[in-house]
Design a protein around this motif. Structure first.
Motif, mmCIF file in Angstrom:
data_model
loop_
_atom_site.group_PDB
_atom_site.id
_atom_site.type_symbol
_atom_site.label_atom_id
_atom_site.label_comp_id
_atom_site.label_asym_id
_atom_site.label_seq_id
_atom_site.Cartn_x
_atom_site.Cartn_y
_atom_site.Cartn_z
ATOM 1 N N PRO A 1 -8.371 -14.735 25.573
ATOM 2 C CA PRO A 1 -9.434 -14.184 25.066
ATOM 3 C C PRO A 1 -10.809 -15.019 24.935
ATOM 4 C CG PRO A 1 -7.818 -14.558 23.474
ATOM 5 C CD PRO A 1 -7.269 -14.766 24.561
ATOM 6 N N GLY A 2 -12.008 -14.625 24.658
ATOM 7 C CA GLY A 2 -13.220 -15.415 24.732
ATOM 8 C C GLY A 2 -13.167 -16.643 23.825
ATOM 9 N N HIS A 3 -12.555 -16.592 22.572
ATOM 10 C CA HIS A 3 -12.711 -17.553 21.612
ATOM 11 C C HIS A 3 -11.753 -18.700 22.102
ATOM 12 C CE1 HIS A 3 -9.499 -15.158 20.165
ATOM 13 N NE2 HIS A 3 -9.014 -16.017 19.247
ATOM 14 N N LEU A 4 -10.813 -18.617 22.842
ATOM 15 C CA LEU A 4 -9.888 -19.688 23.560
ATOM 16 C C LEU A 4 -10.425 -20.094 25.000
ATOM 17 C CD1 LEU A 4 -6.419 -18.371 22.463
ATOM 18 C CD2 LEU A 4 -7.866 -20.259 21.369
ATOM 19 N N ALA A 5 -11.556 -20.319 25.072
ATOM 20 C CA ALA A 5 -12.202 -20.825 26.466
ATOM 21 C C ALA A 5 -11.899 -22.299 26.791
ATOM 22 C CB ALA A 5 -13.826 -20.782 26.131
ATOM 23 N N PRO A 6 -11.413 -22.385 28.142
ATOM 24 C CA PRO A 6 -10.977 -23.670 28.634
ATOM 25 C C PRO A 6 -12.064 -24.331 29.210
ATOM 26 C CG PRO A 6 -10.388 -21.943 30.158
ATOM 27 C CD PRO A 6 -11.104 -21.163 28.909
ATOM 28 N N GLU A 7 -11.765 -25.519 29.376
ATOM 29 C CA GLU A 7 -12.694 -26.559 30.120
ATOM 30 C C GLU A 7 -11.890 -27.477 31.106
ATOM 31 O OE1 GLU A 7 -15.002 -28.887 27.467
ATOM 32 O OE2 GLU A 7 -15.946 -27.301 26.549
ATOM 33 N N ALA A 8 -12.756 -27.540 32.098
ATOM 34 C CA ALA A 8 -12.025 -28.216 33.486
ATOM 35 C C ALA A 8 -11.728 -29.686 32.855
ATOM 36 C CB ALA A 8 -12.888 -28.323 34.364
ATOM 37 N N ALA A 9 -10.184 -30.073 33.207
ATOM 38 C CA ALA A 9 -9.735 -31.595 32.790
ATOM 39 C C ALA A 9 -9.386 -32.358 34.015
ATOM 40 C CB ALA A 9 -8.616 -31.156 31.866
ATOM 41 N N GLY A 10 -9.852 -31.795 35.284
ATOM 42 C CA GLY A 10 -9.482 -32.614 36.430
ATOM 43 C C GLY A 10 -8.202 -32.298 37.089
ATOM 44 N N ASP A 11 -8.077 -32.563 38.441
ATOM 45 C CA ASP A 11 -6.818 -32.541 38.997
ATOM 46 C C ASP A 11 -6.193 -31.014 39.006
ATOM 47 O OD1 ASP A 11 -6.777 -35.185 39.773
ATOM 48 O OD2 ASP A 11 -5.676 -35.745 37.878
ATOM 49 N N GLY A 12 -7.140 -30.057 39.057
ATOM 50 C CA GLY A 12 -6.992 -28.705 38.832
ATOM 51 C C GLY A 12 -6.428 -28.265 37.655
ATOM 52 N N ALA A 13 -6.474 -28.987 36.625
ATOM 53 C CA ALA A 13 -6.236 -28.625 35.134
ATOM 54 C C ALA A 13 -7.291 -28.320 34.109
ATOM 55 C CB ALA A 13 -5.208 -29.558 34.445
ATOM 56 N N CYS A 14 -6.974 -27.787 33.096
ATOM 57 C CA CYS A 14 -7.974 -27.431 31.979
ATOM 58 C C CYS A 14 -7.543 -27.634 30.959
ATOM 59 C CB CYS A 14 -8.359 -26.010 32.339
ATOM 60 S SG CYS A 14 -7.697 -24.568 32.033
ATOM 61 N N ARG A 15 -8.259 -27.603 29.852
ATOM 62 C CA ARG A 15 -7.896 -27.919 28.254
ATOM 63 C C ARG A 15 -8.654 -27.041 27.606
ATOM 64 N NH1 ARG A 15 -6.764 -34.101 26.116
ATOM 65 N NH2 ARG A 15 -5.552 -33.397 24.384
#
Length: 326
Positions: free
Chosen positions: A257-271
């Motif tokens: 859901p939108g309130h758990l939006a991820p951000e790129a963390a490098g090496d194909g991962a996200c946080r």
């Protein structure tokens, strides 16, 4: 066709089909002259319908996208299809299906002939959707009743069941419907309590618009969504979620859901870092449904619950996972 309003509606109905109409064909269908067609096209333009004309041997008229959304004409099948679709979406607080969708459903159902309203209800009751929202289901009629009262500033009466199952009757001035992504809430001024309240719509029953109008009050803070967020934070201490996924942000964002939006963390991962008012159990299950490896960094309650959930799922699959959860 000498009845000008009826002719304009018929012309508009033809132009809404995705094709270009030669003026001669329109004149033949409506049994008028080409000059009358040109005048009627100008009338539609004056009403805000963007009708485009092209010249030449294959030229004609067609309705194009304009700066604003003009009223549309729907045939019976189209009206039923749209109503069923809106009802299915409104029954769950699905991300992106918000108050605007419920208002649209309320407007459509208000003008549906009885025969079409019966078809919509029959089709929906005979259909079991395979995709569902995460929250409790709500009755589409309840939502449209609330939405109409919000729009018309009309006082409401309804029965309400609180979280402890206490039953009460409420009379309110409804202000806004708010979707949190998996639940619908009504933000309203409770006349009996003489204060602002938030109500879970799935706990509302027998809503009745009284017909009594009211002058809009100033919602505390000026924003219904923020008022709801403050109330939810007061009832449920926020979880400071911190999770890393072994997948790109685009993949994860499409499954959360939108309130758990991820951000790129490098090496194909996200946080994902977010403070949420959802339960630990709900967050854990949503994380697992992303369908990729992930690591929970916090909070400790979420770490513990995910570990226990993993152990239970392992035992369900016949695996003996000896996890130290102390």
């Amino acid at each position: 066709m000498t009845d000008t309003p009826a002719r304009l509606l018929k012309l508009l109905s033809l132009l809404q089909t995705p094709r270009e109409w030669p003026g001669s064909e329109l004149a033949e269908r409506l049994e008028v002259s080409a000059r009358t067609i040109r005048r009627d096209i100008d009338r539609l333009r004056d009403l805000g319908y963007p009708v485009e004309a092209t010249k030449g041997a294959v030229g004609g008229y067609r309705l194009v996208a304009g700066a604003a959304m003009p009223p549309l004409l729907l045939d019976d099948e189209e009206a039923v299809a749209i109503a069923v679709g809106l009802r299915a979406g409104a029954g769950h607080a699905i991300e992106g299906v918000d108050e605007a969708s419920v208002r649209a459903l309320a407007k459509l159902e208000q003008v549906l002939p009885a025969r079409l309203r019966h078809r919509v209800s029959t089709l929906q009751s005979a259909t079991i959707p395979l995709t569902r929202g995460d929250g409790a289901t709500v009755d589409a009629h309840t939502l449209t009743t609330l939405a109409a009262a919000v729009t018309g500033r009309e006082r409401l009466r309804f029965d309400y069941r609180a979280g402890d199952r206490t039953e009460s009757k409420r009379q309110v001035e409804p202000y806004r419907l708010v979707s949190t992504g998996h639940r619908w809430y009504l933000v309203a001024y409770d006349l009996g309590r003489e204060d602002w309240r938030t109500f879970r719509v799935d706990r509302v029953s027998a809503p009745f618009a009284t017909g009594a109008r009211f002058a809009a009050r100033e919602v505390p803070g000026g924003d219904a969504a923020e008022l709801l967020a403050r109330r939810l934070r007061g009832r449920h201490p926020g979880l400071d979620v911190d999770v890393t996924f072994a997948a790109p942000a685009e993949f994860v964002a499409a499954r959360l859901p939108g309130h758990l939006a991820p951000e790129a963390a490098g090496d194909g991962a996200c946080r994902v870092r977010a403070v949420v008012t959802d339960s630990v159990e709900w967050v854990a299950v949503r994380l697992a449904l992303v369908d990729c490896d992930f690591t929970v960094h916090g909070p400790e309650a979420l770490v513990t619950y995910v570990a226990g959930l993993g152990a239970r799922l392992g035992r369900a699959a016949g695996l003996d996972l000896d996890l130290d959860l102390e």
